[in-house]
Design a protein around this motif. Sequence first.
Motif, PDB file in Angstrom:
ATOM      1  N   ARG A 113      80.157  30.200  19.492  1.00 12.89           N
ATOM      2  CA  ARG A 113      80.610  29.286  18.434  1.00 12.89           C
ATOM      3  C   ARG A 113      79.838  29.482  17.134  1.00 12.89           C
ATOM      4  N   GLU A 164      77.042  26.755  28.892  1.00  6.47           N
ATOM      5  CA  GLU A 164      76.831  25.996  27.656  1.00  6.47           C
ATOM      6  C   GLU A 164      76.185  26.879  26.584  1.00  6.47           C
ATOM      7  N   ASN A 211      78.686  29.357  25.227  1.00  3.83           N
ATOM      8  CA  ASN A 211      79.598  28.671  24.312  1.00  3.83           C
ATOM      9  C   ASN A 211      78.959  28.550  22.926  1.00  3.83           C
TER      10      ASN A 211
END
Length: 175
Positions: free
Chosen positions: A31, A24, A27
């Motif tokens: 991002r 997570e 990510n």
Amino acid sequence: MALGSNTKGYETPNHPFQGERIAEESNLVGRYGLKNKEELWRAQSELRGFRREARRLLGEAQGDADEAEQEGEEFLDRLRRLGILSETDSIDDVLSLEVTDVLERRLQTVVYREGLANTPKQARQFVSHGHIVVGDSRVTAPSRKVATVEEGDVDFDETSSLADELHPERAEGQE
């Protein structure tokens, strides 16, 4: 933040090897084009501080949200100014904030969202290399929080080579 001068401005995770959390975090780092997980942890610590303050205000008011909002008016105004809360949000909404709400207000993310850069990483590079101004001042800190009133003032520095609309690194369709 009431941290001493020799204290980190963030907390690391309690359990360093949790696959789901690591995935997570990776990510989010990708991002938002963050340099490393430390930047994410800083945002998480900032969010924890917001939540802690909201809980403190609610606790002092013995759960009376209206009284807590009166007491924490400056705190809520600050979060609204930064664009982390909307005008209609209350003190209860502070407790349901996500780390992405904090990351969205970083200059790096605003530059990317405004279409000044093709990717969040490129936005970070433009900021740290001094190509971006907020209002009249050049800013080189990608982590700087952008207030909602400043959002329209984010642009290329006129002395920057990127101010030329034909520059090859400019985002496609940027005018």
